[in-house]
Scaffold this active site. Structure first.
Site, mmCIF file in Angstrom:
data_model
loop_
_atom_site.group_PDB
_atom_site.id
_atom_site.type_symbol
_atom_site.label_atom_id
_atom_site.label_comp_id
_atom_site.label_asym_id
_atom_site.label_seq_id
_atom_site.Cartn_x
_atom_site.Cartn_y
_atom_site.Cartn_z
ATOM 1 N N LYS A 70 24.225 -23.124 -17.027
ATOM 2 C CA LYS A 70 24.165 -24.572 -16.803
ATOM 3 C C LYS A 70 24.849 -25.004 -15.499
ATOM 4 O O LYS A 70 24.481 -26.008 -14.904
ATOM 5 C CB LYS A 70 24.761 -25.319 -17.990
ATOM 6 C CG LYS A 70 23.819 -25.293 -19.192
ATOM 7 C CD LYS A 70 24.182 -26.339 -20.214
ATOM 8 C CE LYS A 70 23.094 -26.440 -21.276
ATOM 9 N NZ LYS A 70 23.080 -25.229 -22.145
ATOM 10 N N GLU A 114 24.577 -36.642 -20.505
ATOM 11 C CA GLU A 114 24.626 -36.632 -21.962
ATOM 12 C C GLU A 114 24.798 -35.193 -22.388
ATOM 13 O O GLU A 114 24.443 -34.273 -21.660
ATOM 14 C CB GLU A 114 23.334 -37.195 -22.551
ATOM 15 C CG GLU A 114 22.174 -36.204 -22.626
ATOM 16 C CD GLU A 114 21.612 -35.766 -21.284
ATOM 17 O OE1 GLU A 114 21.599 -36.595 -20.344
ATOM 18 O OE2 GLU A 114 21.202 -34.602 -21.182
ATOM 19 N N SER A 158 21.573 -15.887 -21.185
ATOM 20 C CA SER A 158 21.931 -17.193 -20.628
ATOM 21 C C SER A 158 23.412 -17.547 -20.714
ATOM 22 O O SER A 158 23.896 -18.345 -19.915
ATOM 23 C CB SER A 158 21.105 -18.292 -21.315
ATOM 24 O OG SER A 158 21.274 -18.223 -22.720
HETATM 25 C C1 LIG Z 1 22.227 -24.963 -23.173
HETATM 26 C C2 LIG Z 1 22.018 -23.516 -23.345
HETATM 27 C C3 LIG Z 1 20.750 -22.978 -23.592
HETATM 28 C C4 LIG Z 1 19.514 -23.814 -23.778
HETATM 29 O O1 LIG Z 1 19.175 -24.646 -22.734
HETATM 30 P P1 LIG Z 1 17.901 -24.358 -21.787
HETATM 31 O O2 LIG Z 1 17.789 -25.590 -20.987
HETATM 32 O O3 LIG Z 1 16.723 -24.104 -22.673
HETATM 33 O O4 LIG Z 1 18.245 -23.158 -20.981
HETATM 34 C C5 LIG Z 1 20.631 -21.606 -23.684
HETATM 35 N N1 LIG Z 1 21.697 -20.794 -23.575
HETATM 36 C C6 LIG Z 1 22.939 -21.262 -23.353
HETATM 37 C C7 LIG Z 1 24.071 -20.314 -23.244
HETATM 38 C C8 LIG Z 1 23.143 -22.643 -23.229
HETATM 39 O O5 LIG Z 1 24.372 -23.119 -23.006
#
Ligand SMILES: *Cc1c(COP(=O)(O)O)cnc(C)c1O
Length: 397
Positions: free
Chosen positions: A90, A112, A379
């Site tokens: 993020k 948000e 992610s």
């Molecule tokens: C917020 C988040 C997601 C999901 O958000 P996307 O916009 O679909 O990427 C996935 N993995 C992690 C670790 C997150 O913090």
């Protein structure tokens, strides 16, 4: 293909600018400014520098040998976004939009957040760039995610608890939009995923595409060819679009987005907007949404807080309809199993969101030959999820 969105901000029938008339000047200004700065060499240089020195980019592309061996079949590589500063992808978007806001002369940032991860990334950026930050969050989320609320406050942000509606993310988004209309001159609204009215799905995708650009270079360097399959979890869709986008024209590269099946797709407690939703309009865009018979938005569920949203980014809706990407769903139980599997085989404790992608990768890898290649977007890291995992496994901390 990557020429989309079109001039109206559409991906086929999806996306667009479904906002009240009062917001049109704001989205118009953002469109113009983004067009200008996204072509500016100094802007790019500053963002690259921040990523190198602050985020920790490029992140590693790691060959998960023990996981691949255990599963049997394709080689699995992990794109290590969990190693980014703040522990997830993020920050890529927060820093990009932060620099954009600075160029636009806006010193106040609003955002948000549901689980608080986007709020923390935004508050991190505003601390670094010396801006003020107001984060809207549903009251119920404020209670559930008290640790992230504390983190945001420590970073100097204000957190406003939203009492209306279902008191969760979608109500926080409504409140942030209201604030934006009222304070357009001074305020930049920092959207956290490939969501919202055009140009946000484009902006967020572009800033997250650093993931796929790096992964492409890295895999070509070690394997001298492109991967066979890309896999990423899909909440709003930003980490998946970031990985997928630089490969869109490579039609031999399959792309799989993984939604949250929660307690099971048939039970109604899930967040699988593409697998189980219908086309509708919410928060400025047309896309697949979870709705009831009357078109009211249904509550989403996933054990992974970042996947818990009743819609999906419009570009994913389009990739689904055109067949360029496939979308599958993984349950809470399968995600927990995959988290444990990755921890034990590789010594990596990933986020519950990411473990949805790992679970699907294990499933897909099995049926592929030993010389085929899968790249999974890892992610985020799992520290934030330890209380939920323990609770699910019946362990008292
Ligand atoms: C917020 C988040 C997601 C999901 O958000 P996307 O916009 O679909 O990427 C996935 N993995 C992690 C670790 C997150 O913090």
């Amino acid at each position: 293909m990557s020429a989309l969105p079109d001039r109206k901000g559409r991906f086929g029938e999806f996306g667009g600018q479904f906002v009240p008339e009062t917001l049109m000047p704001a989205v118009g200004e953002l469109e113009r400014e983004y067009k200008r700065w996204s072509r500016d060499a100094e802007f790019k240089k500053e963002l690259d520098g921040l990523h190198r020195e602050y985020t920790g980019r490029p992140t590693l592309l790691y060959h998960a040998r023990r996981l691949s061996e255990h599963v049997g079949g394709a080689k699995i590589y992990l794109k290590r976004e969990d190693l980014c500063h703040t522990g997830a992808h993020k920050i890529n978007n927060a820093l990009g939009q932060g620099l954009l806001a600075k160029r636009m002369g806006k010193k106040r940032i609003i955002a948000e957040t549901g689980a608080g991860q986007h709020g923390v990334a935004t508050a991190t950026m505003t601390a670094l760039m010396d801006m003020t930050c107001d984060v809207y969050m549903g009251v119920d989320d404020v209670q559930r995610q008290s640790l992230n609320v504390f983190r945001m406050k420590l970073l100097g942000a204000n957190v406003s608890a939203v009492e209306s509606g279902s008191r969760t993310l979608k109500d926080a988004i409504n409140e942030a939009m209201r604030d934006w209309v009222t304070n357009i001159a001074t305020t930049y609204y920092l959207v956290g995923s490939t969501m919202g009215p055009h140009p946000y799905p484009l902006i967020v995708r572009d800033f997250q595409s650093v993931i796929g650009k790096e992964a492409r270079k890295q895999i070509l360097k070690v394997e001298d060819r492109l991967p066979d399959v890309l896999i990423a979890c899909v909440g709003g869709g930003s980490n998946a679009m970031g990985l997928f986008h630089p490969f869109l024209r490579d039609t031999n590269v399959r792309m799989i987005g993984v939604e949250a099946a929660g307690g099971g797709l048939d039970g109604g407690r899930h967040s699988a907007s593409i697998s189980k939703g219908e086309v509708g309009v919410l928060h400025g865009k047309k896309t697949y949404l979870l709705q009831d018979e009357l078109g009211q938005i249904r509550e989403a569920h996933s054990i992974a807080p970042g996947l818990d949203y009743p819609g999906v980014g419009p570009e994913h809706a389009w990739l689904h309809d055109t067949g360029r990407a496939e979308y599958r769903a993984i349950t809470d139980e399968q995600a927990i199993e995959a988290l444990q599997l990755l921890a034990r085989t590789e010594g990596i404790v990933c986020a519950l969101e990411s473990s949805h992608a790992v679970a699907e990768a294990a499933r897909v890898a099995r049926d592929m030959s030993k010389d085929s290649i899968i790249v999974v977007n890892l992610s985020g890291r799992g520290d934030k999820d330890m209380p939920s995992v323990a609770d699910y496994l019946g362990v008292e901390l």
